[in-house]
Design a protein around this motif. Structure first.
Motif, mmCIF file in Angstrom:
data_model
loop_
_atom_site.group_PDB
_atom_site.id
_atom_site.type_symbol
_atom_site.label_atom_id
_atom_site.label_comp_id
_atom_site.label_asym_id
_atom_site.label_seq_id
_atom_site.Cartn_x
_atom_site.Cartn_y
_atom_site.Cartn_z
ATOM 1 N N GLY A 172 0.820 -1.201 0.000
ATOM 2 C CA GLY A 172 0.000 0.000 0.000
ATOM 3 C C GLY A 172 0.854 1.251 0.000
ATOM 4 N N GLY A 173 0.350 2.323 0.593
ATOM 5 C CA GLY A 173 1.055 3.601 0.595
ATOM 6 C C GLY A 173 2.373 3.542 1.344
ATOM 7 N N GLY A 174 3.224 4.541 1.063
ATOM 8 C CA GLY A 174 4.502 4.630 1.759
ATOM 9 C C GLY A 174 5.630 3.894 1.088
ATOM 10 N N VAL A 175 5.388 3.368 -0.131
ATOM 11 C CA VAL A 175 6.401 2.571 -0.811
ATOM 12 C C VAL A 175 6.702 3.149 -2.187
ATOM 13 C CG1 VAL A 175 6.982 0.306 -1.745
ATOM 14 C CG2 VAL A 175 5.704 0.473 0.384
ATOM 15 N N THR A 176 7.987 3.236 -2.497
ATOM 16 C CA THR A 176 8.465 3.612 -3.826
ATOM 17 C C THR A 176 9.248 2.439 -4.383
ATOM 18 O OG1 THR A 176 8.650 5.951 -3.226
ATOM 19 C CG2 THR A 176 9.924 5.207 -5.125
ATOM 20 N N GLY A 177 8.995 2.060 -5.603
ATOM 21 C CA GLY A 177 9.738 0.988 -6.242
ATOM 22 C C GLY A 177 10.840 1.539 -7.124
ATOM 23 N N VAL A 178 12.042 1.018 -6.957
ATOM 24 C CA VAL A 178 13.185 1.453 -7.762
ATOM 25 C C VAL A 178 13.819 0.213 -8.405
ATOM 26 C CG1 VAL A 178 15.435 2.603 -7.769
ATOM 27 C CG2 VAL A 178 13.616 3.410 -6.233
#
Length: 268
Positions: free
Chosen positions: A73-79
């Motif tokens: 859910g929220g609070g995550v960035t994918g790199v």
């Protein structure tokens, strides 16, 4: 998939040690978790977010990154990043800084096992690949985040090693050697940063049933289980609980440490 028991509201299961916290000890903290789209990394990322952190998951697979973001859910960035490429790691660090506004925590959990075979029969290319991911890639990630942590006068680095790095597993020489090197790197970097409010520690799990088991032979899995006095594999939740303490502000007078989470297997 996110292992059962991981989520916004963690619970306690006495036998499996799945103790969880509902506080917000990572509120405002920015974290990177390598290999964060599956296994231990995913468990750690999930718990960090549930306790208030903003998390950048570093992984190679766009599909796995998207799935992990949807699950957490929220609070995550994918790199998306190949940690064996130092230029790509540096670019990922810059992308993360731009997205999160800082880097307070690094959990370096990306790794591979390599084939299970004797040392004298070990393929040279496979040896190089294991060392490149487990040691060189981890080094690139540690190296990349330190300047930002120094500028912020705060940091927590947790490297995922293995009990194999302490004892050496037969038919897993590259994995064992790479994880022993992670322990040495952790001790060196911990001493270098000891006066900068940046701690560097590592954990040495015994076998935990994650997708990495798909890379191992069944006889090797059976061997690892036979060495654990508790008679069971560890859980992702148990390892994540220890990692998250090491990544927290509470871990303020411990650096260069090696923390066993092996069901009693560790011999030192």
């Amino acid at each position: 998939m996110i292992p059962e028991g991981i989520g916004r509201d963690w619970h306690r299961n006495g036998r499996e040690g799945q103790a969880v916290s509902s506080d917000r000890r990572f509120q405002g903290r920015k974290a990177i978790v390598t290999g964060g789209a599956s296994g231990i990394g995913l468990g750690v990322a999930t718990r960090l977010v549930s306790e208030g952190a903003q998390v950048a998951i570093w992984d190679m697979s766009p599909g796995a990154l998207a799935k992990a973001r949807d699950m957490i859910g929220g609070g995550v960035t994918g790199v998306r990043v190949d940690i064996t490429d130092p230029d790509a790691v540096q670019a990922a660090q810059e992308e993360t800084l731009s997205a999160l506004g800082g880097i307070d925590i690094l959990v370096a959990s990306a790794g591979i096992t390599g084939p299970n075979t004797t040392t004298w029969e070990y393929p040279i290319d496979a040896w190089r690949k294991v060392v490149d991911v487990n040691l060189n890639g981890l080094f690139y990630c540690n190296r990349a985040v330190v300047p930002s942590m120094l500028s912020g006068a705060y940091g927590r680095i947790v490297n995922v090693a293995s009990i194999a790095g302490k004892e050496g597993n037969p038919n897993a020489s590259a994995y064992s050697a790479s994880k022993a090197a992670v322990i040495g790197l952790t001790k060196s970097l911990g001493k270098e940063l000891a006066k900068n409010n940046i701690t560097v520690n590592c954990v040495t799990p015994a076998a935990v049933r994650t997708p990495i088991f798909d890379q191992m032979s069944q006889p090797h899995i059976d061997y690892m289980l036979s060495k654990i006095p508790m008679g069971r594999f560890g859980t992702i939740e148990e390892v994540a609980a220890l990692i998250c303490w090491l990544a927290s502000e509470e871990c303020s007078f411990t650096t260069g440490g090696v923390f066993d989470v092996s069901g009693g297997r560790a011999t030192y």
